[in-house]
Design a protein around this motif. Structure first.
Motif, PDB file in Angstrom:
ATOM      1  N   MET A 182      23.753  -5.404 -40.504  1.00 11.41           N
ATOM      2  CA  MET A 182      24.861  -6.349 -40.540  1.00 11.41           C
ATOM      3  C   MET A 182      24.480  -7.639 -41.250  1.00 11.41           C
ATOM      4  O   MET A 182      23.299  -7.941 -41.463  1.00 11.41           O
ATOM      5  CB  MET A 182      25.305  -6.672 -39.107  1.00 11.41           C
ATOM      6  N   THR A 183      25.504  -8.421 -41.582  1.00  5.62           N
ATOM      7  CA  THR A 183      25.301  -9.766 -42.085  1.00  5.62           C
ATOM      8  C   THR A 183      24.998 -10.678 -40.898  1.00  5.62           C
ATOM      9  O   THR A 183      25.213 -10.301 -39.742  1.00  5.62           O
ATOM     10  CB  THR A 183      26.541 -10.270 -42.816  1.00  5.62           C
ATOM     11  N   PRO A 184      24.542 -11.912 -41.137  1.00  6.61           N
ATOM     12  CA  PRO A 184      24.299 -12.824 -40.019  1.00  6.61           C
ATOM     13  C   PRO A 184      25.553 -13.182 -39.229  1.00  6.61           C
ATOM     14  O   PRO A 184      25.454 -13.730 -38.128  1.00  6.61           O
ATOM     15  CB  PRO A 184      23.699 -14.064 -40.699  1.00  6.61           C
ATOM     16  N   ASP A 185      26.721 -12.852 -39.764  1.00  7.73           N
ATOM     17  CA  ASP A 185      27.972 -13.066 -39.030  1.00  7.73           C
ATOM     18  C   ASP A 185      28.393 -11.846 -38.237  1.00  7.73           C
ATOM     19  O   ASP A 185      29.431 -11.858 -37.572  1.00  7.73           O
ATOM     20  CB  ASP A 185      29.095 -13.457 -39.993  1.00  7.73           C
ATOM     21  N   GLY A 186      27.630 -10.748 -38.323  1.00  7.35           N
ATOM     22  CA  GLY A 186      27.952  -9.552 -37.563  1.00  7.35           C
ATOM     23  C   GLY A 186      28.858  -8.574 -38.283  1.00  7.35           C
ATOM     24  O   GLY A 186      29.283  -7.579 -37.684  1.00  7.35           O
ATOM     25  N   ALA A 187      29.141  -8.804 -39.552  1.00  4.05           N
ATOM     26  CA  ALA A 187      29.966  -7.885 -40.328  1.00  4.05           C
ATOM     27  C   ALA A 187      29.107  -6.765 -40.901  1.00  4.05           C
ATOM     28  O   ALA A 187      27.899  -6.952 -41.116  1.00  4.05           O
ATOM     29  CB  ALA A 187      30.666  -8.631 -41.456  1.00  4.05           C
ATOM     30  N   PRO A 188      29.690  -5.580 -41.157  1.00  5.16           N
ATOM     31  CA  PRO A 188      28.910  -4.523 -41.798  1.00  5.16           C
ATOM     32  C   PRO A 188      28.288  -5.026 -43.100  1.00  5.16           C
ATOM     33  O   PRO A 188      28.960  -5.663 -43.918  1.00  5.16           O
ATOM     34  CB  PRO A 188      29.943  -3.426 -42.062  1.00  5.16           C
ATOM     35  N   ALA A 189      27.005  -4.778 -43.286  1.00  5.45           N
ATOM     36  CA  ALA A 189      26.331  -5.252 -44.490  1.00  5.45           C
ATOM     37  C   ALA A 189      26.842  -4.480 -45.710  1.00  5.45           C
ATOM     38  O   ALA A 189      27.151  -3.287 -45.618  1.00  5.45           O
ATOM     39  CB  ALA A 189      24.827  -5.068 -44.349  1.00  5.45           C
ATOM     40  N   PRO A 190      26.938  -5.127 -46.850  1.00 10.77           N
ATOM     41  CA  PRO A 190      27.346  -4.429 -48.073  1.00 10.77           C
ATOM     42  C   PRO A 190      26.439  -3.243 -48.347  1.00 10.77           C
ATOM     43  O   PRO A 190      25.218  -3.326 -48.198  1.00 10.77           O
ATOM     44  CB  PRO A 190      27.195  -5.506 -49.154  1.00 10.77           C
ATOM     45  N   GLY A 191      27.035  -2.125 -48.708  1.00 10.45           N
ATOM     46  CA  GLY A 191      26.263  -0.926 -49.003  1.00 10.45           C
ATOM     47  C   GLY A 191      25.997  -0.029 -47.818  1.00 10.45           C
ATOM     48  O   GLY A 191      25.368   1.026 -47.975  1.00 10.45           O
ATOM     49  N   ASN A 192      26.461  -0.418 -46.613  1.00 11.34           N
ATOM     50  CA  ASN A 192      26.284   0.483 -45.472  1.00 11.34           C
ATOM     51  C   ASN A 192      26.968   1.817 -45.759  1.00 11.34           C
ATOM     52  O   ASN A 192      28.042   1.856 -46.366  1.00 11.34           O
ATOM     53  CB  ASN A 192      26.850  -0.144 -44.205  1.00 11.34           C
ATOM     54  N   PRO A 193      26.368   2.922 -45.320  1.00 14.50           N
ATOM     55  CA  PRO A 193      26.813   4.241 -45.790  1.00 14.50           C
ATOM     56  C   PRO A 193      28.220   4.650 -45.369  1.00 14.50           C
ATOM     57  O   PRO A 193      28.866   5.444 -46.064  1.00 14.50           O
ATOM     58  CB  PRO A 193      25.778   5.196 -45.211  1.00 14.50           C
ATOM     59  N   PHE A 194      28.696   4.127 -44.240  1.00 14.41           N
ATOM     60  CA  PHE A 194      29.999   4.554 -43.742  1.00 14.41           C
ATOM     61  C   PHE A 194      31.018   3.413 -43.720  1.00 14.41           C
ATOM     62  O   PHE A 194      32.116   3.580 -43.189  1.00 14.41           O
ATOM     63  CB  PHE A 194      29.848   5.146 -42.338  1.00 14.41           C
ATOM     64  N   GLY A 195      30.645   2.275 -44.276  1.00 12.91           N
ATOM     65  CA  GLY A 195      31.545   1.126 -44.261  1.00 12.91           C
ATOM     66  C   GLY A 195      31.664   0.465 -42.906  1.00 12.91           C
ATOM     67  O   GLY A 195      32.519  -0.391 -42.699  1.00 12.91           O
ATOM     68  N   THR A 196      30.792   0.847 -41.974  1.00 15.47           N
ATOM     69  CA  THR A 196      30.765   0.264 -40.630  1.00 15.47           C
ATOM     70  C   THR A 196      29.395  -0.365 -40.404  1.00 15.47           C
ATOM     71  O   THR A 196      28.577  -0.462 -41.315  1.00 15.47           O
ATOM     72  CB  THR A 196      31.005   1.350 -39.570  1.00 15.47           C
ATOM     73  N   LEU A 197      29.113  -0.755 -39.160  1.00 11.22           N
ATOM     74  CA  LEU A 197      27.791  -1.286 -38.836  1.00 11.22           C
ATOM     75  C   LEU A 197      26.707  -0.211 -38.850  1.00 11.22           C
ATOM     76  O   LEU A 197      25.519  -0.520 -38.952  1.00 11.22           O
ATOM     77  CB  LEU A 197      27.807  -1.939 -37.449  1.00 11.22           C
TER      78      LEU A 197
END
Length: 350
Positions: A182-197
């Motif tokens: 995740m990003t420091p804000d808790g959002a799924p990080a760019p490039g995560n395989p499923f578009g989730t966390l």
């Protein structure tokens, strides 16, 4: 020395028999290459679970069952910064992982209804501005995961357990039994395989994360009754639990790069230093050194501190190049010794 070599041989046999082939060493690691003599940094703690260093060199240390966040200096000065509000210790849950980025502190803890990740701002010795960035991670009396660490990509990684419900590990819509990114804000990080966390899945209970100089991610994972694991983590990969424990040679799942029998390890905290992974063992009561090859393969593991300090859980890289290792003898499964729980410092050797 005879005892140490016996432990080495047991681990090699386990790795070879579980792995379906020979595990070759990548460096000459022996009793003569043991780390330097450990020194006490802090004593009379209570289940120190996570250790993360501040920019100035002090460490933040979590105590699982007391919910205290401590500040520990390299000289051994221990100060309580806060008792974290909202923590509900229960079984293997409580105040667990800690990570630091600048003046931001991230904590993973068990709350009333879930496990969650909360971000704070640290000013001096004042912890303020709590913000829940991830909630809804399954909680239970067992298998809560709990490790937090920033990767070389600048994103925050978190490990979660399946809380005793193995099917959660295979469900990509559940946060249980996963490695999250995740990003420091808790959002799924760019490039995560499923578009989730979710970054990887099929895990039972991961409690250790480490990166080598090439940026490869490794995770230590508790087995059930047969094999504990070290895995080389790939984005989107399935690591097999509960269908497989240890090596399964099933094309749907990724095999571990190393296994131990569960009485040798129960691996928790893990770091990379000087060409090896260094893994704290709870039930195994030792610090495992796992040499790594240039391709990320695991060589023959070597045991250090066997039966010297009891259950070992927290392992962290200190700014001065030493390792800080925390015991977990007051967690209800250990036998506390005088001065427990403690954090010791030692110098790793390749």
């Amino acid at each position: 020395m005879r005892k140490l070599w016996t432990i080495m041989l047991m681990a090699v046999v386990t790795a070879c028999s579980a792995g379906g082939g020979e595990v070759l060493p990548t460096a000459a690691v022996s009793a003569e290459a043991a780390p330097g003599e450990p020194k006490d940094v802090a004593t009379n703690l209570s289940v120190p679970w996570g250790i993360a260093f501040l920019p100035g060199g002090d460490a933040l240390v979590t105590e699982r069952d007391t919910a205290r966040l401590l500040r520990v200096s390299p000289a051994g000065d221990v100060r309580e910064l806060a008792t974290i509000e909202g923590v509900r210790p229960d079984g293997e849950g409580g105040l667990m992982g800690v990570a630091v980025r600048g003046d931001q502190v991230f904590l993973y803890y068990t709350a009333e209804q879930d496990n969650r990740i909360v971000r704070y701002r640290l000013t001096g010795d004042t912890l303020a501005e709590p913000r829940v960035i991830v909630q809804g991670i399954p909680k239970g009396g067992i298998h809560n995961g709990g490790r937090l660490a920033f990767g070389p990509d600048g994103h925050l990684y978190a490990t979660t357990g399946e809380v005793g419900d193995g099917e959660l590990a295979q469900r990509r819509d559940s946060l249980g039994g996963k490695i999250l990114r995740m990003t420091p804000d808790g959002a799924p990080a760019p490039g995560n395989p499923f578009g989730t966390l979710v970054y990887s899945y099929g895990h039972r209970n991961v409690q250790g994360l480490a990166w080598d100089p090439s940026g490869r991610l490794y995770a230590s994972e508790f087995g059930a009754s047969s094999y504990d694991e070290v895995n080389l983590i790939r984005a989107g990969a399935n690591y097999g639990w509960p269908e497989v424990e240890g090596r399964g040679d099933d094309p749907r799942f990724v095999n571990p790069i190393l296994t131990w029998t569960t009485d040798e390890a129960s691996p928790s905290g893990m770091v990379y230093a000087d060409g090896s992974l260094w893994v704290g063992a709870l039930r195994g009561e030792r610090l495992w050194q796992v040499p790594l090859g240039q391709d990320g393969s695991a060589g023959r593991p070597v045991a250090h501190l066997a039966d010297r300090y009891g259950r070992l859980r927290a392992v962290a890289n200190a700014p001065d190049g030493t390792l800080w290792v925390g015991t977990s003898n007051k967690d209800g499964r250990g036998s506390p010794r005088q001065g427990d729980d403690r954090i010791v410092s030692l110098t790793p050797t390749s």
